[in-house]
Design a protein around this motif. Structure first.
Motif, PDB file in Angstrom:
ATOM      1  N   TRP A  35     -58.431 -54.578 -48.701  1.00 54.17           N
ATOM      2  CA  TRP A  35     -58.428 -54.928 -49.714  1.00 54.17           C
ATOM      3  C   TRP A  35     -56.650 -55.560 -50.229  1.00 54.17           C
ATOM      4  O   TRP A  35     -55.768 -54.464 -50.161  1.00 54.17           O
ATOM      5  CB  TRP A  35     -59.446 -54.835 -50.675  1.00 54.17           C
ATOM      6  N   TYR A  36     -56.545 -56.832 -49.584  1.00 51.79           N
ATOM      7  CA  TYR A  36     -54.576 -56.741 -49.724  1.00 51.79           C
ATOM      8  C   TYR A  36     -54.807 -58.020 -51.192  1.00 51.79           C
ATOM      9  O   TYR A  36     -56.013 -58.186 -51.914  1.00 51.79           O
ATOM     10  CB  TYR A  36     -54.223 -58.306 -48.694  1.00 51.79           C
ATOM     11  N   VAL A  37     -53.150 -57.219 -51.606  1.00 48.92           N
ATOM     12  CA  VAL A  37     -52.956 -58.273 -53.341  1.00 48.92           C
ATOM     13  C   VAL A  37     -52.056 -59.223 -53.120  1.00 48.92           C
ATOM     14  O   VAL A  37     -50.989 -59.029 -52.122  1.00 48.92           O
ATOM     15  CB  VAL A  37     -53.097 -57.501 -54.365  1.00 48.92           C
ATOM     16  N   GLN A  38     -51.859 -60.294 -53.219  1.00 47.79           N
ATOM     17  CA  GLN A  38     -50.549 -61.448 -53.271  1.00 47.79           C
ATOM     18  C   GLN A  38     -50.848 -61.668 -54.654  1.00 47.79           C
ATOM     19  O   GLN A  38     -51.195 -63.003 -55.829  1.00 47.79           O
ATOM     20  CB  GLN A  38     -51.499 -62.304 -52.482  1.00 47.79           C
ATOM     21  N   HIS A  39     -49.704 -61.787 -55.356  1.00 48.82           N
ATOM     22  CA  HIS A  39     -48.608 -62.289 -56.729  1.00 48.82           C
ATOM     23  C   HIS A  39     -48.262 -63.404 -55.910  1.00 48.82           C
ATOM     24  O   HIS A  39     -47.596 -63.418 -54.843  1.00 48.82           O
ATOM     25  CB  HIS A  39     -47.572 -61.064 -56.819  1.00 48.82           C
ATOM     26  N   PRO A  40     -48.093 -63.960 -56.461  1.00 50.40           N
ATOM     27  CA  PRO A  40     -47.539 -65.300 -56.913  1.00 50.40           C
ATOM     28  C   PRO A  40     -46.278 -65.391 -55.960  1.00 50.40           C
ATOM     29  O   PRO A  40     -45.183 -65.172 -56.938  1.00 50.40           O
ATOM     30  CB  PRO A  40     -47.848 -65.876 -58.136  1.00 50.40           C
ATOM     31  N   ASN A  41     -45.901 -66.522 -54.691  1.00 51.99           N
ATOM     32  CA  ASN A  41     -45.335 -67.172 -54.095  1.00 51.99           C
ATOM     33  C   ASN A  41     -44.540 -65.496 -53.037  1.00 51.99           C
ATOM     34  O   ASN A  41     -43.228 -65.627 -52.745  1.00 51.99           O
ATOM     35  CB  ASN A  41     -43.597 -66.975 -55.602  1.00 51.99           C
ATOM     36  N   LYS A  42     -45.858 -64.617 -53.223  1.00 51.47           N
ATOM     37  CA  LYS A  42     -45.048 -63.321 -52.558  1.00 51.47           C
ATOM     38  C   LYS A  42     -46.396 -63.454 -51.199  1.00 51.47           C
ATOM     39  O   LYS A  42     -47.488 -63.357 -51.081  1.00 51.47           O
ATOM     40  CB  LYS A  42     -45.849 -62.235 -53.245  1.00 51.47           C
ATOM     41  N   GLY A  43     -45.615 -62.288 -50.278  1.00 49.87           N
ATOM     42  CA  GLY A  43     -46.387 -61.701 -49.285  1.00 49.87           C
ATOM     43  C   GLY A  43     -47.826 -61.260 -49.630  1.00 49.87           C
ATOM     44  O   GLY A  43     -47.874 -60.849 -50.893  1.00 49.87           O
ATOM     45  N   LEU A  44     -48.050 -60.897 -48.293  1.00 49.21           N
ATOM     46  CA  LEU A  44     -49.356 -59.375 -48.887  1.00 49.21           C
ATOM     47  C   LEU A  44     -49.165 -58.399 -48.540  1.00 49.21           C
ATOM     48  O   LEU A  44     -48.399 -58.184 -47.978  1.00 49.21           O
ATOM     49  CB  LEU A  44     -51.315 -59.603 -47.786  1.00 49.21           C
ATOM     50  N   GLN A  45     -49.702 -57.503 -50.029  1.00 44.64           N
ATOM     51  CA  GLN A  45     -49.296 -56.278 -49.387  1.00 44.64           C
ATOM     52  C   GLN A  45     -50.714 -55.320 -49.831  1.00 44.64           C
ATOM     53  O   GLN A  45     -51.901 -55.824 -50.911  1.00 44.64           O
ATOM     54  CB  GLN A  45     -49.215 -55.987 -51.212  1.00 44.64           C
ATOM     55  N   LEU A  46     -50.385 -54.623 -49.081  1.00 45.60           N
ATOM     56  CA  LEU A  46     -52.643 -53.252 -48.878  1.00 45.60           C
ATOM     57  C   LEU A  46     -52.682 -52.783 -50.189  1.00 45.60           C
ATOM     58  O   LEU A  46     -51.457 -52.147 -50.447  1.00 45.60           O
ATOM     59  CB  LEU A  46     -51.888 -52.768 -47.439  1.00 45.60           C
ATOM     60  N   LEU A  47     -53.249 -53.079 -50.406  1.00 47.29           N
ATOM     61  CA  LEU A  47     -54.468 -52.682 -51.442  1.00 47.29           C
ATOM     62  C   LEU A  47     -55.117 -50.812 -50.958  1.00 47.29           C
ATOM     63  O   LEU A  47     -54.432 -49.769 -51.676  1.00 47.29           O
ATOM     64  CB  LEU A  47     -54.925 -52.833 -52.373  1.00 47.29           C
ATOM     65  N   LEU A  48     -55.588 -50.890 -50.039  1.00 46.75           N
ATOM     66  CA  LEU A  48     -56.276 -50.175 -49.756  1.00 46.75           C
ATOM     67  C   LEU A  48     -56.900 -50.217 -48.246  1.00 46.75           C
ATOM     68  O   LEU A  48     -57.122 -52.018 -48.026  1.00 46.75           O
ATOM     69  CB  LEU A  48     -57.609 -49.495 -50.703  1.00 46.75           C
ATOM     70  N   LYS A  49     -57.252 -49.327 -47.769  1.00 44.22           N
ATOM     71  CA  LYS A  49     -58.541 -49.170 -46.678  1.00 44.22           C
ATOM     72  C   LYS A  49     -58.705 -48.654 -45.813  1.00 44.22           C
ATOM     73  O   LYS A  49     -58.391 -47.228 -46.953  1.00 44.22           O
ATOM     74  CB  LYS A  49     -57.678 -49.647 -45.322  1.00 44.22           C
ATOM     75  N   TYR A  50     -60.531 -48.979 -45.038  1.00 38.76           N
ATOM     76  CA  TYR A  50     -61.284 -48.424 -44.909  1.00 38.76           C
ATOM     77  C   TYR A  50     -61.696 -48.360 -43.891  1.00 38.76           C
ATOM     78  O   TYR A  50     -61.660 -49.018 -42.620  1.00 38.76           O
ATOM     79  CB  TYR A  50     -62.785 -48.334 -45.163  1.00 38.76           C
ATOM     80  N   THR A  51     -61.615 -47.093 -42.708  1.00 43.32           N
ATOM     81  CA  THR A  51     -61.726 -47.110 -41.614  1.00 43.32           C
ATOM     82  C   THR A  51     -62.522 -45.605 -40.888  1.00 43.32           C
ATOM     83  O   THR A  51     -62.756 -44.985 -39.623  1.00 43.32           O
ATOM     84  CB  THR A  51     -60.593 -46.499 -40.909  1.00 43.32           C
TER      85      THR A  51
END
Lengths: 115, 112
Positions: A35-51
């Motif tokens: 899951w990634y999050v993108q705030h307005p006018n920003k790049g994507l930030q990783l929230l969490l990952k499942y592997t």
């Protein structure tokens, strides 16, 4: 082939109430899910990952997600929404063992938080 | 460690021109991927490079091309720009296969 379906294009919650963002995936192999999050006018930030480790994954800012293979789901939750959580959220799948490395993004869910 | 950097951040071009966007990955990351983000199509994969080799390519016309240098920095080029190429172009780097990708802030391209 891999694919991701985010079931809601827009979710609106009141501040302090729980957040649920739904994601279903399709994968031919053992997937990695993010899951990634993108705030307005920003790049994507990783929230969490499942592997393929623990099925309940904890991320940053109080978010967590549960991998359910039988339901091919990877829903994102947070017990209590904060105003700063208002953003667009992307569920992402990456096939492992498919011989190629490519992330496939869902269409995104825009989260609004009402004060 | 410094994050992924992309230059320029904003670009305005006219139809028919060509453009080159640059991406510097996180130090030590050898995989660089490019994505196009538009309101209508969302995030779409363009291509991925690893050790100067293109390993994977999305479903974009040949006007879109890229390359990676020996220091892992990457460029993407779009020739004969069309209005529909207006988008946010995101670069992401990863330390290894099937790991998470770390995204830069993007280059916003406007084609007039």
């Amino acid at each position: 082939a891999q694919s991701v379906t985010q079931l809601d294009s827009h979710v609106s919650v009141s501040e302090g109430t729980p957040v649920l963002l739904r994601c279903n995936y399709s994968s031919s192999y053992s997937p990695s899910l993010f899951w990634y999050v993108q705030h307005p006018n920003k790049g994507l930030q990783l929230l969490l990952k499942y592997t393929s480790a623990a099925t309940l994954v904890k991320g940053i800012n109080g978010f967590e997600a549960e991998f359910k293979k039988s339901e091919t789901s990877f829903h994102l939750t947070k017990p209590s929404a904060h105003m700063s959580d208002a953003a667009e959220y992307f569920c992402v799948v990456s096939d492992r063992g498919a011989g190629s490395y490519q992330l496939t993004f869902g269409k995104g869910t825009k989260l609004s938080v009402i004060p | 460690k410094a994050g992924v950097t992309q230059t320029p951040r904003y670009l305005i071009k006219t139809r028919g021109q060509q453009v080159t966007l640059s991406c510097s990955p996180i130090s030590g990351h050898r995989s660089v991927s490019w994505y196009q983000q538009t309101p209508g199509q969302g995030l779409q994969f363009l291509f991925e490079y690893f050790s100067e080799t293109q390993r994977n390519k999305g479903n974009f016309p040949g006007r879109f091309s890229g390359r990676q240098f020996s220091n892992s920095r990457s460029e993407m080029n779009v020739s004969t720009l069309e209005l529909g190429d207006s988008a946010l172009y995101l670069c992401a780097s990863s330390p290894s296969d099937y790991n998470e990708q770390f995204f830069g802030p993007g280059t916003r391209l406007t084609v007039l």
